[in-house]
Structures are given as structure tokens and as C-alpha cells.
Motif scaffolding. Structure first.
Motif, PDB file in Angstrom:
ATOM      1  N   ARG A  14       0.834  -1.206   0.000  1.00  0.00           N
ATOM      2  CA  ARG A  14       0.000   0.000   0.000  1.00  0.00           C
ATOM      3  C   ARG A  14       0.867   1.254   0.000  1.00  0.00           C
ATOM      4  NH1 ARG A  14      -3.343  -3.248   3.168  1.00  0.00           N
ATOM      5  NH2 ARG A  14      -2.552  -2.469   5.152  1.00  0.00           N
ATOM      6  N   SER A  15       1.959   1.226   0.735  1.00  0.00           N
ATOM      7  CA  SER A  15       2.868   2.375   0.771  1.00  0.00           C
ATOM      8  C   SER A  15       3.464   2.651  -0.603  1.00  0.00           C
ATOM      9  CB  SER A  15       3.996   2.135   1.768  1.00  0.00           C
ATOM     10  OG  SER A  15       3.501   2.110   3.071  1.00  0.00           O
ATOM     11  N   VAL A  16       3.862   1.591  -1.297  1.00  0.00           N
ATOM     12  CA  VAL A  16       4.426   1.755  -2.642  1.00  0.00           C
ATOM     13  C   VAL A  16       3.390   2.367  -3.573  1.00  0.00           C
ATOM     14  CG1 VAL A  16       5.261   0.510  -4.681  1.00  0.00           C
ATOM     15  CG2 VAL A  16       6.160  -0.058  -2.415  1.00  0.00           C
ATOM     16  N   ILE A  17       2.183   1.835  -3.557  1.00  0.00           N
ATOM     17  CA  ILE A  17       1.134   2.333  -4.443  1.00  0.00           C
ATOM     18  C   ILE A  17       0.808   3.792  -4.134  1.00  0.00           C
ATOM     19  CG2 ILE A  17      -1.338   2.094  -4.999  1.00  0.00           C
ATOM     20  CD1 ILE A  17       0.583   0.148  -6.464  1.00  0.00           C
ATOM     21  N   ARG A  18       0.736   4.125  -2.852  1.00  0.00           N
ATOM     22  CA  ARG A  18       0.441   5.508  -2.467  1.00  0.00           C
ATOM     23  C   ARG A  18       1.548   6.471  -2.913  1.00  0.00           C
ATOM     24  NH1 ARG A  18      -0.048   3.568   2.348  1.00  0.00           N
ATOM     25  NH2 ARG A  18      -1.904   3.015   3.276  1.00  0.00           N
ATOM     26  N   ALA A  19       2.781   6.005  -2.920  1.00  0.00           N
ATOM     27  CA  ALA A  19       3.915   6.866  -3.254  1.00  0.00           C
ATOM     28  C   ALA A  19       4.189   6.944  -4.759  1.00  0.00           C
ATOM     29  CB  ALA A  19       5.170   6.356  -2.541  1.00  0.00           C
ATOM     30  N   LEU A  20       3.673   5.999  -5.535  1.00  0.00           N
ATOM     31  CA  LEU A  20       4.029   5.892  -6.944  1.00  0.00           C
ATOM     32  C   LEU A  20       3.642   7.124  -7.760  1.00  0.00           C
ATOM     33  CD1 LEU A  20       5.256   4.134  -9.149  1.00  0.00           C
ATOM     34  CD2 LEU A  20       3.007   3.086  -9.452  1.00  0.00           C
ATOM     35  N   ARG A  21       2.396   7.503  -7.726  1.00  0.00           N
ATOM     36  CA  ARG A  21       1.947   8.637  -8.553  1.00  0.00           C
ATOM     37  C   ARG A  21       2.622   9.950  -8.143  1.00  0.00           C
ATOM     38  NH1 ARG A  21      -1.946   9.364 -12.379  1.00  0.00           N
ATOM     39  NH2 ARG A  21      -2.628  11.506 -12.633  1.00  0.00           N
ATOM     40  N   PRO A  22       2.660  10.294  -6.848  1.00  0.00           N
ATOM     41  CA  PRO A  22       3.365  11.533  -6.484  1.00  0.00           C
ATOM     42  C   PRO A  22       4.846  11.510  -6.874  1.00  0.00           C
ATOM     43  CG  PRO A  22       2.075  10.722  -4.627  1.00  0.00           C
ATOM     44  CD  PRO A  22       2.014   9.685  -5.693  1.00  0.00           C
ATOM     45  N   ALA A  23       5.472  10.342  -6.773  1.00  0.00           N
ATOM     46  CA  ALA A  23       6.884  10.240  -7.148  1.00  0.00           C
ATOM     47  C   ALA A  23       7.064  10.486  -8.641  1.00  0.00           C
ATOM     48  CB  ALA A  23       7.444   8.873  -6.764  1.00  0.00           C
ATOM     49  N   MET A  24       6.222   9.875  -9.461  1.00  0.00           N
ATOM     50  CA  MET A  24       6.326  10.068 -10.911  1.00  0.00           C
ATOM     51  C   MET A  24       6.048  11.526 -11.277  1.00  0.00           C
ATOM     52  SD  MET A  24       7.472   7.331 -12.093  1.00  0.00           S
ATOM     53  CE  MET A  24       7.401   7.807 -13.789  1.00  0.00           C
ATOM     54  N   ALA A  25       5.043  12.119 -10.658  1.00  0.00           N
ATOM     55  CA  ALA A  25       4.726  13.527 -10.933  1.00  0.00           C
ATOM     56  C   ALA A  25       5.900  14.419 -10.532  1.00  0.00           C
ATOM     57  CB  ALA A  25       3.458  13.932 -10.192  1.00  0.00           C
ATOM     58  N   ALA A  26       6.505  14.149  -9.380  1.00  0.00           N
ATOM     59  CA  ALA A  26       7.647  14.947  -8.923  1.00  0.00           C
ATOM     60  C   ALA A  26       8.827  14.794  -9.877  1.00  0.00           C
ATOM     61  CB  ALA A  26       8.046  14.534  -7.505  1.00  0.00           C
ATOM     62  N   LEU A  27       9.087  13.564 -10.329  1.00  0.00           N
ATOM     63  CA  LEU A  27      10.187  13.354 -11.267  1.00  0.00           C
ATOM     64  C   LEU A  27       9.966  14.127 -12.560  1.00  0.00           C
ATOM     65  CD1 LEU A  27      10.947   9.536 -10.872  1.00  0.00           C
ATOM     66  CD2 LEU A  27      12.460  11.451 -10.279  1.00  0.00           C
ATOM     67  N   MET A  28       8.781  14.032 -13.127  1.00  0.00           N
ATOM     68  CA  MET A  28       8.506  14.742 -14.381  1.00  0.00           C
ATOM     69  C   MET A  28       8.653  16.254 -14.179  1.00  0.00           C
ATOM     70  SD  MET A  28       8.159  12.339 -16.520  1.00  0.00           S
ATOM     71  CE  MET A  28       9.170  11.276 -15.504  1.00  0.00           C
ATOM     72  N   ARG A  29       8.216  16.757 -13.034  1.00  0.00           N
ATOM     73  CA  ARG A  29       8.309  18.190 -12.745  1.00  0.00           C
ATOM     74  C   ARG A  29       9.776  18.632 -12.648  1.00  0.00           C
ATOM     75  NH1 ARG A  29       5.671  18.097  -8.437  1.00  0.00           N
ATOM     76  NH2 ARG A  29       7.408  18.182  -6.990  1.00  0.00           N
ATOM     77  N   VAL A  30      10.610  17.890 -11.895  1.00  0.00           N
ATOM     78  CA  VAL A  30      12.007  18.319 -11.731  1.00  0.00           C
ATOM     79  C   VAL A  30      12.812  18.119 -13.017  1.00  0.00           C
ATOM     80  CG1 VAL A  30      12.087  18.138  -9.227  1.00  0.00           C
ATOM     81  CG2 VAL A  30      12.753  16.161 -10.616  1.00  0.00           C
ATOM     82  N   PHE A  31      12.510  17.073 -13.792  1.00  0.00           N
ATOM     83  CA  PHE A  31      13.187  16.915 -15.085  1.00  0.00           C
ATOM     84  C   PHE A  31      12.869  18.120 -15.974  1.00  0.00           C
ATOM     85  CE2 PHE A  31      12.930  11.963 -14.850  1.00  0.00           C
ATOM     86  CZ  PHE A  31      13.915  11.948 -13.869  1.00  0.00           C
ATOM     87  N   ASP A  32      11.601  18.514 -15.973  1.00  0.00           N
ATOM     88  CA  ASP A  32      11.152  19.660 -16.765  1.00  0.00           C
ATOM     89  C   ASP A  32      11.839  20.943 -16.286  1.00  0.00           C
ATOM     90  OD1 ASP A  32       9.377  20.173 -18.986  1.00  0.00           O
ATOM     91  OD2 ASP A  32       8.187  21.388 -17.609  1.00  0.00           O
TER      92      ASP A  32
END
Length: 151
Positions: A14-32
Motif C-alpha cells: 500500500r505504501s508503494v502504491i500511495r507513493a508511486l503517482r506523487p513520485a512520478m509527478a515529482a520526477l517529471m516536474r524536476v526533469f522539466d
């Protein structure tokens, strides 16, 4: 018993699933942000040029590029239009299908991609790989590939 009741997720799952979307969004934001700040390129523009650089003749149908970039055809069309305005990408009618268009990475686009690559790679290392200390990257890559192939 219903299928969705059969197997409950563990707390770690559950922790992994909860963290997955925010982590991907954060990565795309910082790469950008990193690419915009030093290269005046969006992450979407960088990724589109990267896929074009790997295509035969640095040419790809817009619909195929959209699929690889995991964006809608209209979103990729807007990205290509921005790159085209800067002379980094050209657009040409497909010889195989007169209804579709190809994007073609120009020499200037290839040079721009090569200039931006170290910035992108440093960003990926800092924001992603440095956070994966101790993780078996080979197994992670295989897991991501399985997930992508079996939606």
C-alpha cells in the motif's frame, strides 16, 4: 468470495502504491524544471527529440511518436510545432500514407539534443537513481517492462 477480496495488499505494498503517482509527478516536474532552466527545453520536447534521434533517418510518424512519448497525438503535435518553430524538427507528409505526417529531427535538433543530454542525465541521476541506493536496477527494469507490457 469476490476476486477483489481474495488478496489484500500488505502495508508495504500500500505504501508503494500511495507513493508511486506523487513520485512520478515529482520526477517529471524536476526533469522539466532542470531542462527549462538551463536549456530552455521542456522534458516533453527533449523526449520527443530523443526518440526521433533513435529512429531510422531521424524520422517518425507523428502517431508513432505520440505513442512512444505516451502523449495524445494533439499534445505531440503541439510539441513538434514548438520544435519546428525553432528549426529543431521538421514536419513532412508521409510517403506511405498521405493522411499522416512525419516528424524529422534536423541537424540543429540533433546538436541541441546532444547539448541538453548531459543536463538531463545529471537530473535523472540526482532525482531518480541517487534515490535508489541498494535497489537491484536490473530487476527494477524488468519489473517496469513487465508492467508496461501487461496493463
Amino acid at each position: 468470495m469476490r476476486d477483489h477480496d481474495a488478496v489484500r495488499l500488505t502495508e508495504d505494498e500500500r505504501s508503494v502504491i500511495r507513493a508511486l503517482r506523487p513520485a512520478m509527478a515529482a520526477l517529471m516536474r524536476v526533469f522539466d524544471e532542470d531542462l527549462e532552466k538551463s536549456q530552455r527545453l521542456s522534458h516533453a520536447e527533449y523526449i520527443a527529440m530523443m526518440f526521433l534521434s533513435e529512429a531510422p533517418g531521424r524520422t517518425m510518424r507523428l502517431s508513432d511518436l505520440a505513442e512512444l512519448c505516451q502523449q495524445s497525438p494533439s499534445a505531440v503535435g503541439r510539441t513538434v510545432k514548438r520544435l519546428e518553430a525553432e528549426g529543431l524538427v521538421g514536419r513532412q507528409q508521409s510517403v506511405q500514407d498521405a493522411r499522416s505526417f512525419n516528424a524529422v529531427l534536423s541537424e540543429a535538433g540533433l546538436a541541441r539534443l546532444e547539448e541538453a543530454a548531459p543536463v538531463h542525465e545529471a537530473s535523472v541521476r540526482r532525482h531518480f537513481f541517487d534515490q535508489l541506493e541498494g535497489v537491484d536496477l536490473g530487476k527494477l527494469a524488468v519489473a517496469f517492462q513487465r508492467i508496461a507490457q501487461n496493463p
